[in-house]
Design a protein around this motif. Sequence first.
Motif, PDB file in Angstrom:
ATOM      1  N   PHE A  28      23.360  22.202  56.496  1.00  0.00           N
ATOM      2  CA  PHE A  28      23.925  20.977  57.063  1.00  0.00           C
ATOM      3  C   PHE A  28      23.534  20.750  58.524  1.00  0.00           C
ATOM      4  CE2 PHE A  28      27.582  18.935  59.263  1.00  0.00           C
ATOM      5  CZ  PHE A  28      27.458  17.669  58.708  1.00  0.00           C
ATOM      6  N   PRO A  29      23.674  21.742  59.420  1.00  0.00           N
ATOM      7  CA  PRO A  29      23.303  21.494  60.817  1.00  0.00           C
ATOM      8  C   PRO A  29      21.821  21.182  61.006  1.00  0.00           C
ATOM      9  CG  PRO A  29      24.647  23.479  60.621  1.00  0.00           C
ATOM     10  CD  PRO A  29      24.234  23.098  59.252  1.00  0.00           C
ATOM     11  N   VAL A  30      20.964  21.725  60.161  1.00  0.00           N
ATOM     12  CA  VAL A  30      19.523  21.497  60.318  1.00  0.00           C
ATOM     13  C   VAL A  30      19.126  20.122  59.797  1.00  0.00           C
ATOM     14  CG1 VAL A  30      17.234  22.287  59.611  1.00  0.00           C
ATOM     15  CG2 VAL A  30      18.993  23.949  60.202  1.00  0.00           C
ATOM     16  N   LEU A  31      19.634  19.748  58.623  1.00  0.00           N
ATOM     17  CA  LEU A  31      19.209  18.492  58.019  1.00  0.00           C
ATOM     18  C   LEU A  31      19.825  17.268  58.672  1.00  0.00           C
ATOM     19  CD1 LEU A  31      19.202  19.168  54.163  1.00  0.00           C
ATOM     20  CD2 LEU A  31      17.290  19.193  55.756  1.00  0.00           C
ATOM     21  N   PHE A  32      21.080  17.388  59.125  1.00  0.00           N
ATOM     22  CA  PHE A  32      21.804  16.192  59.551  1.00  0.00           C
ATOM     23  C   PHE A  32      22.332  16.304  60.977  1.00  0.00           C
ATOM     24  CE2 PHE A  32      22.424  16.694  54.931  1.00  0.00           C
ATOM     25  CZ  PHE A  32      21.760  15.551  54.505  1.00  0.00           C
ATOM     26  N   SER A  33      21.722  17.129  61.817  1.00  0.00           N
ATOM     27  CA  SER A  33      22.250  17.376  63.155  1.00  0.00           C
ATOM     28  C   SER A  33      22.234  16.130  64.024  1.00  0.00           C
ATOM     29  CB  SER A  33      21.444  18.485  63.838  1.00  0.00           C
ATOM     30  OG  SER A  33      20.070  18.131  63.892  1.00  0.00           O
ATOM     31  N   GLU A  34      21.285  15.254  63.799  1.00  0.00           N
ATOM     32  CA  GLU A  34      21.161  14.089  64.676  1.00  0.00           C
ATOM     33  C   GLU A  34      22.006  12.907  64.206  1.00  0.00           C
ATOM     34  OE1 GLU A  34      17.077  13.111  64.846  1.00  0.00           O
ATOM     35  OE2 GLU A  34      16.454  15.022  65.729  1.00  0.00           O
ATOM     36  N   LYS A  35      22.618  13.051  63.040  1.00  0.00           N
ATOM     37  CA  LYS A  35      23.262  11.883  62.443  1.00  0.00           C
ATOM     38  C   LYS A  35      24.772  12.001  62.333  1.00  0.00           C
ATOM     39  CE  LYS A  35      19.095  11.349  59.684  1.00  0.00           C
ATOM     40  NZ  LYS A  35      18.530  11.301  58.333  1.00  0.00           N
ATOM     41  N   LEU A  79      13.467  24.013  55.944  1.00  0.00           N
ATOM     42  CA  LEU A  79      14.419  24.147  57.040  1.00  0.00           C
ATOM     43  C   LEU A  79      13.762  24.777  58.261  1.00  0.00           C
ATOM     44  CD1 LEU A  79      17.532  25.400  55.032  1.00  0.00           C
ATOM     45  CD2 LEU A  79      17.104  23.084  55.854  1.00  0.00           C
ATOM     46  N   PHE A  80      12.916  25.779  58.028  1.00  0.00           N
ATOM     47  CA  PHE A  80      12.214  26.423  59.141  1.00  0.00           C
ATOM     48  C   PHE A  80      11.294  25.424  59.829  1.00  0.00           C
ATOM     49  CE2 PHE A  80       8.420  28.666  60.684  1.00  0.00           C
ATOM     50  CZ  PHE A  80       9.003  29.521  61.601  1.00  0.00           C
ATOM     51  N   TRP A  81      10.607  24.607  59.040  1.00  0.00           N
ATOM     52  CA  TRP A  81       9.690  23.608  59.609  1.00  0.00           C
ATOM     53  C   TRP A  81      10.455  22.603  60.468  1.00  0.00           C
ATOM     54  CZ3 TRP A  81       8.939  18.327  59.294  1.00  0.00           C
ATOM     55  CH2 TRP A  81       7.697  17.850  59.682  1.00  0.00           C
ATOM     56  N   LYS A  82      11.630  22.171  59.979  1.00  0.00           N
ATOM     57  CA  LYS A  82      12.440  21.212  60.737  1.00  0.00           C
ATOM     58  C   LYS A  82      12.910  21.834  62.052  1.00  0.00           C
ATOM     59  CE  LYS A  82      14.999  17.428  61.217  1.00  0.00           C
ATOM     60  NZ  LYS A  82      16.385  17.404  60.777  1.00  0.00           N
ATOM     61  N   CYS A  83      13.390  23.082  62.000  1.00  0.00           N
ATOM     62  CA  CYS A  83      13.840  23.753  63.230  1.00  0.00           C
ATOM     63  C   CYS A  83      12.697  23.913  64.220  1.00  0.00           C
ATOM     64  CB  CYS A  83      14.424  25.124  62.888  1.00  0.00           C
ATOM     65  SG  CYS A  83      15.987  25.047  62.011  1.00  0.00           S
ATOM     66  N   LYS A  84      11.508  24.250  63.726  1.00  0.00           N
ATOM     67  CA  LYS A  84      10.350  24.445  64.608  1.00  0.00           C
ATOM     68  C   LYS A  84       9.995  23.148  65.311  1.00  0.00           C
ATOM     69  CE  LYS A  84       5.588  26.119  64.557  1.00  0.00           C
ATOM     70  NZ  LYS A  84       4.468  26.602  63.704  1.00  0.00           N
ATOM     71  N   LYS A  85      10.045  22.034  64.598  1.00  0.00           N
ATOM     72  CA  LYS A  85       9.745  20.746  65.212  1.00  0.00           C
ATOM     73  C   LYS A  85      10.760  20.393  66.290  1.00  0.00           C
ATOM     74  CE  LYS A  85       6.015  19.516  63.041  1.00  0.00           C
ATOM     75  NZ  LYS A  85       4.759  19.302  63.786  1.00  0.00           N
ATOM     76  N   GLY A 111       9.914  15.819  51.275  1.00  0.00           N
ATOM     77  CA  GLY A 111       8.912  16.093  50.247  1.00  0.00           C
ATOM     78  C   GLY A 111       8.987  17.533  49.767  1.00  0.00           C
ATOM     79  N   MET A 112       9.171  18.466  50.727  1.00  0.00           N
ATOM     80  CA  MET A 112       9.300  19.875  50.343  1.00  0.00           C
ATOM     81  C   MET A 112      10.581  20.114  49.539  1.00  0.00           C
ATOM     82  SD  MET A 112       7.962  21.781  53.811  1.00  0.00           S
ATOM     83  CE  MET A 112       7.842  23.400  53.076  1.00  0.00           C
ATOM     84  N   LEU A 113      11.678  19.469  49.946  1.00  0.00           N
ATOM     85  CA  LEU A 113      12.932  19.625  49.211  1.00  0.00           C
ATOM     86  C   LEU A 113      12.831  19.024  47.813  1.00  0.00           C
ATOM     87  CD1 LEU A 113      15.587  18.827  51.973  1.00  0.00           C
ATOM     88  CD2 LEU A 113      14.705  21.048  51.245  1.00  0.00           C
TER      89      LEU A 113
END
Length: 771
Positions: free
Chosen positions: A327-334, A462-468, A489-491
């Motif tokens: 949850f914190p990784v996918l929707f942290s900005e929203k 999730l790792f890719w999102k955190c790295k970005k 796309g990965m999900l």
Amino acid sequence: MQTMRWYRTVRSRRKMNKRPLCMAAVCWAVLLWLLGQAGISFFTYAPPVLPLQASASGARVTGIVYRVDCYSYSTNLYLKKTNLILNSKKYPIDRIKVTVKNEKTPEKIKPGCEVLVKGDLQEIPLPSNPGQFHERAYYYPRKIKWYQEASGVEVTEPEKDKFLCVQAKLKERLKKGIYSTVSEKKAGILEAMLLGDKGNIGTENKFLFQLMGCSHILAVSGTHLSVIGGLLFGFLRKIRIPYKTAGGMTVLSMGFYGSLTGNGAAILRAVIMFAVSVGAFWTKRTYDFLSAAALSAILLLLESPLYLYDSSFLLSFGAILGLGSVFPVLFSEKAGEKRGESRKEKLCRGIAAGLQLGISVWLVLLPVVMYFFYEIPVWGIFINLLILPTAGILLTFGLLGCLLGMVFPLFGRIVMLPAAGILEIYLDTGKLAAYIPGALWITGQPKLWKCAGYYVLLSLGLFWKCKKERQKRKCEKDRKRREELVLWGMLTGACLLLLIRLPGSGVIVTFLDVGQGDCACIQTDAHSGYLIDGGSSTVSGVGTYRILPFLKASGIRKIKGIFVSHMDEDHVNGILELLESIEKRKTSLRVERIFLSACRETEEKRRELERVGKAAGCEILYAEKGTCIKDKSVVLECLSPSGKYRGDWESNEASQVWRVQSRGFSILFTGDVQERGEKGLLGETGKCQVLKVAHHGSKNSTPEEFLKEVKPEAAVLSCGEENQYGHPHRELLERLEKYAGQIYNTAEVGAVGMEVGKGKIKIFCYRERES
């Protein structure tokens, strides 16, 4: 608001890069798995061993009763601190589940008493069919490793365990409080929610909650303890009890409540995590949500390593992982709370946050749900938007009404009104969901490598999102959009890997172990197939607990045809259960056609099956010699009974006989055919590679001249273990050994599966795979 406060806390904790407890929990789980793979019995489902090679027959056992489940005809007693009495000496053994008939159950039996039980000890069996409930996987983590059919029970000390006695008396009073405030139907649900006793829920109500994707609310879990613990802690603080004292009292109360309701994995996790949060405050340390969950996992697996394979353990910790990591990784900005929002904006944000939480949890739990339950509630995420905000209200008023009902039933009924109203809404929502097409989607049981691949892809995304995010550079809108497309796309790829079942290279035929009965499934593609018979005279609920779970685990959503060889109970009662479940919308399985044959002897039973089949939306057809069905590479041809004999023969000799051909191979299904029926087959069958032996291995069927013509390379017997008829008879086995190649008996090897490929038939036995 509570969700947003929790979110802000988790978001701040994401800055913590080091979580040694999380890594330790992962390493500990991997180590336990490796020890199990190495075959060390303590970490596997190996059967228990009695001391000094004692006999399990007529055993005398003492133990303390810690749980009592009463049913219509029998009572189950669960014993701990058990000892086997041998030559006047006591030898400790594992916990026992005792089954005793009600007329032999002493009235004084309550949790906390010590009993002496006489009866045969039995190993908890392994499943014998794909999809069948794995009894050892459920009971072994809870330290129960024996069944005992009691011939006699004697109470030796009524109050051996004082703590359990106090709990039992309190629980009984709480039950009376519930039943004095609401109707019996709703009381059974509240009894499960608040006290952990599911015996009075009712199968229909249980199914409705499953359909809504919220079966978890029927079991006392971390959610319940969070609500109850929060209420108690808030009350103690309101009356000005110091924070540390209030926290300690709440932890002790939650521990007592957890013990009262069964000490399930989710309950123990919640108690440990709450205790850690209180301990963090006492020691002025930072409380980390995921580290506390990791510590509770380590402690639970230390106490019982086989929890690693337990569905409730995996679901509980999977939900925590979804809330704390995904949850914190996918929707942290929203998900952040904004000032100056209107009520409409706050409502929309709350709904969005609920959906985001649901998606996060389901992304982690999807493989677990599919692996253990073989189907998913499609609308569960959306229905939980109703459940999650109101569950706390339901539990709060339910508990308060229960407590008041113990002393002042009238006030208890008044306080219980909100809880009763919410329950009514839940049940109405479930009934409505039953009419939505595809509410329960049969997915089949995914292979373990698919589950592993899913989690690898999810972790990479999730790792890719955190790295970005860590790169901390300004991105244009189109670049952000590209990043979102890559992530989702990965999900999506992970979900497709898990959900898509490619058609096999050949036809799969499975002879199920249904005890003393018959059932075979011919799977022609990934999601459909045919059934030949389905019944048992020794396994109760065979359609519900063996046939339907097998179909779900195999991913079969549509039965193109059910062939009923004849109308004896051991061939048809499971089919009736399937059709009734379809009629009542308890499963998304569909049956297109049922093929019957007329027989004057079983006319009444045939009419009943015809009526139930029509109510389930099936087309009723009659099969006779010459009936032929072609389905891709499979040809199903009926060889008996002949039309001129329809209705005139005895039930067994008038059995339908089907020859199934695919890729140059033939399998002959003979039902219970005998005498005139078998004589009529001579000169018709030709050579068949596989013979389903008639009449469960009776000496009166499958004569020598018949075997000379069929010349099977493999023969399959379907009968019950130690059945009253003595099947398979020695005379028949001698004939098979002379004329057949391999002989398989479902009573010995479990389900027998055959994959018909190009130029060969691959045969496997399920029980051998499990062991």
